[in-house]
Design an enzyme around this catalytic site. Structure first.
Site, short mmCIF file in Angstrom:
data_model
loop_
_atom_site.label_atom_id
_atom_site.label_comp_id
_atom_site.label_asym_id
_atom_site.label_seq_id
_atom_site.Cartn_x
_atom_site.Cartn_y
_atom_site.Cartn_z
CG HIS A 92 5.16 2.40 -1.32
ND1 HIS A 92 4.48 3.51 -0.83
CD2 HIS A 92 5.58 1.71 -0.23
CE1 HIS A 92 4.50 3.46 0.50
NE2 HIS A 92 5.16 2.40 0.88
CD GLU A 95 -1.87 -4.22 -2.75
OE1 GLU A 95 -1.17 -4.22 -3.77
OE2 GLU A 95 -1.42 -3.96 -1.61
CG HIS A 122 10.34 2.16 3.08
ND1 HIS A 122 10.13 1.71 1.80
CD2 HIS A 122 9.10 2.31 3.63
CE1 HIS A 122 8.83 1.58 1.57
NE2 HIS A 122 8.19 1.94 2.68
NE ARG A 125 2.01 -27.83 6.07
CZ ARG A 125 2.52 -29.01 6.40
NH1 ARG A 125 2.42 -29.42 7.66
NH2 ARG A 125 3.13 -29.75 5.52
CD GLU A 140 5.02 4.68 4.46
OE1 GLU A 140 3.82 4.88 4.17
OE2 GLU A 140 5.76 3.92 3.82
NE ARG A 161 -2.86 -4.01 2.77
CZ ARG A 161 -2.63 -4.87 3.76
NH1 ARG A 161 -3.50 -5.84 4.00
NH2 ARG A 161 -1.55 -4.77 4.50
CG HIS A 178 9.34 -0.31 -3.53
ND1 HIS A 178 8.29 -1.21 -3.55
CD2 HIS A 178 9.47 0.08 -2.24
CE1 HIS A 178 7.81 -1.34 -2.32
NE2 HIS A 178 8.51 -0.57 -1.51
CE LYS A 213 -1.02 -0.84 6.33
NZ LYS A 213 0.45 -1.05 6.31
CE LYS A 229 0.28 -5.19 1.05
NZ LYS A 229 0.62 -4.14 0.06
CG ASN A 278 1.22 -0.31 -2.53
OD1 ASN A 278 1.82 -0.57 -1.50
ND2 ASN A 278 0.45 -1.20 -3.14
#
Length: 389
Positions: free
Chosen positions: A260, A248, A278, A132, A196, A253, A264, A238, A154, A257
């Site tokens: 993206h 987000e 990527h 956990r 990036e 935030r 993606h 960032k 993330k 993206n």
């Protein structure tokens, strides 16, 4: 770049704080840092051994980190995984968590992620769910991971339906960035990470984009000062956005993206493989976001072309053709429908009013996007982005 933006600075690097209350941590950026990383990791280890998770591509860095830990008397064990996007899977996650449990990792222990974005995302997610939640440290070894995925918490793995659809927010306790490790990175990987870097200028910092236009070639050629400056600036940008919107939820935030949603879809079409890295997909995605914004009257055609020209000058794809994509528009849009940001049948897009003026638009019809994509030049059926370095 001011001290307020980057935190503490020295002649060789910077320490950037990520301010998240009790989950706050530092990002330490310093050439040669890997060789004395033990000084930073020893206080976190206490009397427990550290477990380092790396991929097969970073064997030399793993040896250097082991030596740094030996020099300060910190015990350590390592797990080495296959390299590549395919490792962000249920199968590898199961294998990794079983190995961590077999090594007796406790909730208070720190697992060290040594590698690129795949290792960072995978180890972060494993740490989030193991018992956990245990602690972890990021030591990113690619430019893309240094300026993006290692900061902000993330974590996750891919699913058949799309990229990063399974994961959790789980902040590291520390991020150690050594720009010198980029010396061993293939040129194609450096270029992919540079996408990036440039993204931060496109989001809300036109001056930084202009800096990239002036100094990007030097950075890509390995200039130490340009490299360290760009990493510190990107990390600070960032960190600021993450501190404002960690999970987000308020839209801030989401600006990270940019490129993206389109990108993606291109990655999915390429099978999340080395056919399209990527960062290459992000570059093409940013170019498409600017081109769509220009085509719909949101920004000037001159700004869209300026962005596309910088990608071309940097050896990065500036659209579908350069990315090696020949898929029909309807298939690319179908990939977008699986995007994790989809809400009530609507997909928000990061669009722009100009360089440094990105905004979140929740009113874009996918039919409009499909028509735009249908009009874009495509690659020949056999074309693809390939590694040449």
């Amino acid at each position: 770049m001011s001290n307020e933006q980057t935190g503490k600075q020295s002649g060789r690097g910077a320490t950037v704080p990520v301010r998240l209350g009790e989950r706050s941590y530092d990002v330490v950026i310093e050439p040669g840092l890997l060789t004395h990383a033990g000084e930073w990791l020893a206080p976190l280890a206490g009397r427990r051994p550290l477990v380092i998770v790396a991929d097969v591509n970073v064997a030399d860095h793993l040896a250097a980190l082991g030596g740094a830990l030996d020099s300060v008397g910190v015990g350590h064990r390592s797990i080495v995984l296959p390299a590549g996007e395919a490792s962000k899977s249920w199968a590898t996650l199961e294998r990794l968590t079983d190995q961590l449990l077999a090594l007796g990792v406790e909730r208070g222990d720190h697992v060290v992620a040594l590698g690129g974005g795949v290792i960072g995302d995978l180890v972060g997610f494993a740490s989030a769910i193991l018992k956990r939640g245990c602690r972890f440290v990021q030591i990113p070894t690619t430019l893309l991971a240094q300026v993006d995925s290692s900061v902000g918490g993330k974590t996750g793995i891919n699913a058949r339906a799309g990229k990063n659809l399974i994961g959790a927010f789980h902040q590291p306790r520390l991020v150690l960035i050594d720009p010198d490790v980029l010396d061993t990175l293939p040129t194609r990987q450096v270029r992919a990470g540079y996408a990036e870097v440039v993204k931060y200028g496109l989001i809300d910092d036109a001056d930084f984009f202009a800096w990239c236009e002036r100094h990007g070639a030097a950075l890509l050629a390995g200039d130490p000062a340009a490299r360290t400056h760009a990493i510190a600036h990107a990390v600070a940008a960032k960190a600021r956005i993450v501190a404002e919107d960690e999970h987000e939820t308020n839209g801030r935030r989401a600006l990270l993206n940019l490129g993206h949603t389109f990108g993606h879809a291109l990655e999915a079409e390429a099978g999340f493989s080395d056919r399209l890295l990527h960062g290459e997909a992000v570059a093409a995605g940013c170019a498409l976001a600017f081109a769509f914004s220009a085509a719909t009257g949101r920004c000037s055609a001159a700004d869209a072309e300026r962005v596309a020209a910088h990608w071309r000058d940097s050896g990065l794809p500036d659209g579908l053709a350069a990315a090696g994509i020949d898929a029909p528009a309807e298939r690319l849009v179908e990939h977008m429908r699986h995007d994790k940001k989809m809400e009530a049948g609507t997909l928000p897009f990061l669009l722009t009013r100009g360089i440094g003026q990105t905004y979140l638009d929740r009113g874009v019809a996918l039919g409009e996007v499909e028509a735009f994509l249908a009009a874009q030049p495509r690659a020949a059926a056999s074309a693809s982005v390939t590694a040449t370095d």
